[in-house]
Design a protein around this motif. Structure first.
Motif, PDB file in Angstrom:
ATOM      1  N   ILE A 113      -3.701  -4.952  -3.995  1.00 55.53           N
ATOM      2  CA  ILE A 113      -2.982  -3.731  -3.618  1.00 55.53           C
ATOM      3  C   ILE A 113      -3.135  -3.469  -2.119  1.00 55.53           C
ATOM      4  CG2 ILE A 113      -2.899  -1.221  -3.907  1.00 55.53           C
ATOM      5  CD1 ILE A 113      -3.704  -1.651  -6.835  1.00 55.53           C
ATOM      6  N   ALA A 114      -4.359  -3.646  -1.605  1.00 55.92           N
ATOM      7  CA  ALA A 114      -4.600  -3.427  -0.178  1.00 55.92           C
ATOM      8  C   ALA A 114      -3.794  -4.420   0.672  1.00 55.92           C
ATOM      9  CB  ALA A 114      -6.088  -3.546   0.123  1.00 55.92           C
ATOM     10  N   PHE A 115      -3.683  -5.648   0.202  1.00 54.34           N
ATOM     11  CA  PHE A 115      -2.895  -6.654   0.917  1.00 54.34           C
ATOM     12  C   PHE A 115      -1.451  -6.186   1.079  1.00 54.34           C
ATOM     13  CE2 PHE A 115       0.059 -10.230   0.809  1.00 54.34           C
ATOM     14  CZ  PHE A 115      -0.444 -11.076   1.791  1.00 54.34           C
ATOM     15  N   TRP A 116      -0.875  -5.671  -0.004  1.00 48.50           N
ATOM     16  CA  TRP A 116       0.525  -5.236   0.059  1.00 48.50           C
ATOM     17  C   TRP A 116       0.681  -3.931   0.854  1.00 48.50           C
ATOM     18  CZ3 TRP A 116       3.977  -8.672  -0.491  1.00 48.50           C
ATOM     19  CH2 TRP A 116       3.765  -9.761  -1.338  1.00 48.50           C
TER      20      TRP A 116
ATOM     21  N   LEU B 283       2.828  -1.666   5.973  1.00 49.73           N
ATOM     22  CA  LEU B 283       2.547  -1.097   7.286  1.00 49.73           C
ATOM     23  C   LEU B 283       3.036  -2.027   8.396  1.00 49.73           C
ATOM     24  CD1 LEU B 283       1.333   1.218   8.880  1.00 49.73           C
ATOM     25  CD2 LEU B 283      -0.912   0.099   8.708  1.00 49.73           C
ATOM     26  N   PHE B 284       2.866  -3.342   8.180  1.00 50.98           N
ATOM     27  CA  PHE B 284       3.373  -4.322   9.152  1.00 50.98           C
ATOM     28  C   PHE B 284       4.870  -4.120   9.390  1.00 50.98           C
ATOM     29  CE2 PHE B 284       5.823  -8.126   9.869  1.00 50.98           C
ATOM     30  CZ  PHE B 284       5.213  -8.703  10.964  1.00 50.98           C
ATOM     31  N   LYS B 285       5.619  -3.999   8.311  1.00 50.57           N
ATOM     32  CA  LYS B 285       7.075  -3.870   8.429  1.00 50.57           C
ATOM     33  C   LYS B 285       7.455  -2.606   9.205  1.00 50.57           C
ATOM     34  CE  LYS B 285       8.420  -6.648   4.422  1.00 50.57           C
ATOM     35  NZ  LYS B 285       7.188  -7.437   4.410  1.00 50.57           N
ATOM     36  N   LYS B 286       6.715  -1.522   8.968  1.00 46.29           N
ATOM     37  CA  LYS B 286       6.991  -0.278   9.700  1.00 46.29           C
ATOM     38  C   LYS B 286       6.717  -0.461  11.191  1.00 46.29           C
ATOM     39  CE  LYS B 286       6.047   2.971   5.916  1.00 46.29           C
ATOM     40  NZ  LYS B 286       5.141   4.060   5.443  1.00 46.29           N
ATOM     41  N   LYS B 287       5.601  -1.084  11.504  1.00 46.57           N
ATOM     42  CA  LYS B 287       5.234  -1.263  12.910  1.00 46.57           C
ATOM     43  C   LYS B 287       6.205  -2.205  13.622  1.00 46.57           C
ATOM     44  CE  LYS B 287       1.590   1.367  12.894  1.00 46.57           C
ATOM     45  NZ  LYS B 287       1.555   2.637  13.667  1.00 46.57           N
TER      46      LYS B 287
END
Length: 274
Positions: free
Chosen positions: A4-7, A12-16
């Protein structure tokens, strides 16, 4: 770290990345690679997410080290090598997209880079041996190792099936006979509608024609300069030098030069079919 933490990191990566926070996105992608060995990824969805994100950064970051992600790309499922047709267009598969990025500029890459990506490129060839891009990549590899005859044969094979401007231009680079170079560059120019992509072809054609046919060379160099100016690019010294040499010659008209391209087509066809 659990799955879950990985996803969560992936989201968050995609937002940044979308927000243009590149340094933060790079750190998050690194965190994904650190976390990856600890997650359950039987369906390889996490592996695919890392590849997708690496491709996203590769578009945003000059000289991004995409080759670092070759081990993840090697794990792609067979389904990730299948393109799809959408709105009448063929969308390259994920495997092909990363192949094209890794093999970009391969003829100029250092030996250690080629050694690092070759296992993946061999896999790409196994999946898509007749793919146009893969054959072109193979030809550029042959150029890299000075196996020019093999590269020429691949370009001829490609040009029997496709009319892409860049294929004519790249084959022209490999020709020894100046008239053969001229014939192929003429076809490269005639088949390119965007002048921004013709600047280099016109320059090379002007260099070849400046002695035998200076009025045609004058047309080509002026077109090359005009395209650079329109694109807001500086005029390189070599372009200015040829323009000065040809300054006293009256260029042929656009119509005359287009007829010239047509007259050179039979020679280009003979080269391709030889």
């Amino acid at each position: 770290m659990d799955t879950i933490a990985f996803w969560d990191i992936d989201r968050l990566f995609k937002k940044k990345l979308k927000a243009g926070a590149i340094d933060e996105a790079r750190r998050l992608l690194y965190n994904m690679t650190v976390a990856y060995p600890q997650i359950d990824d039987n369906d390889l969805a996490g592996n695919k997410a890392i590849i997708h994100n690496a491709l996203g950064l590769d578009k945003a970051v000059p000289n991004f080290n995409l080759a670092y992600f070759v081990p993840y790309a090697m794990q792609l499922a067979d389904s990730d090598w299948k393109g799809e047709r959408r709105n009448g267009r063929v969308i390259p598969s994920l495997g092909q997209r990363i192949t094209n990025r890794l093999m970009s500029g391969i003829a100029e890459r250092p030996d250690n880079y080629i050694k690092g990506v070759m296992p993946f490129f061999r896999k790409a060839l196994q999946h898509n041996p007749s793919n146009k891009d893969n054959l072109r990549h193979l030809a550029r590899l042959y150029v890299r190792v000075k196996l020019k005859a093999q590269a020429v044969n691949i370009y001829k094979q490609l040009l029997r099936n496709y009319n892409d401007s860049y294929l004519y231009a790249e084959l022209a680079e490999l020709m020894d006979e100046p008239q053969h170079k001229v014939a192929l560059l003429c076809q490269a120019i005639a088949r390119q509608n965007k002048e921004a992509f013709n600047m280099g072809n016109r320059l090379r054609l002007a260099e070849l024609l400046q002695m035998p046919e200076p009025t045609r060379a004058a047309y080509e160099i002026r077109q090359s300069m005009a395209a650079r100016q329109k694109a807001g690019q500086p005029i390189p010294a070599n372009v200015e030098r040829i323009a000065r040499i040809l300054n006293d010659f009256t260029p042929v008209s656009e119509a005359e030069q287009k007829l010239y391209y047509e007259r050179m087509k039979p020679l280009a066809d003979r080269i391709i079919n030889s």
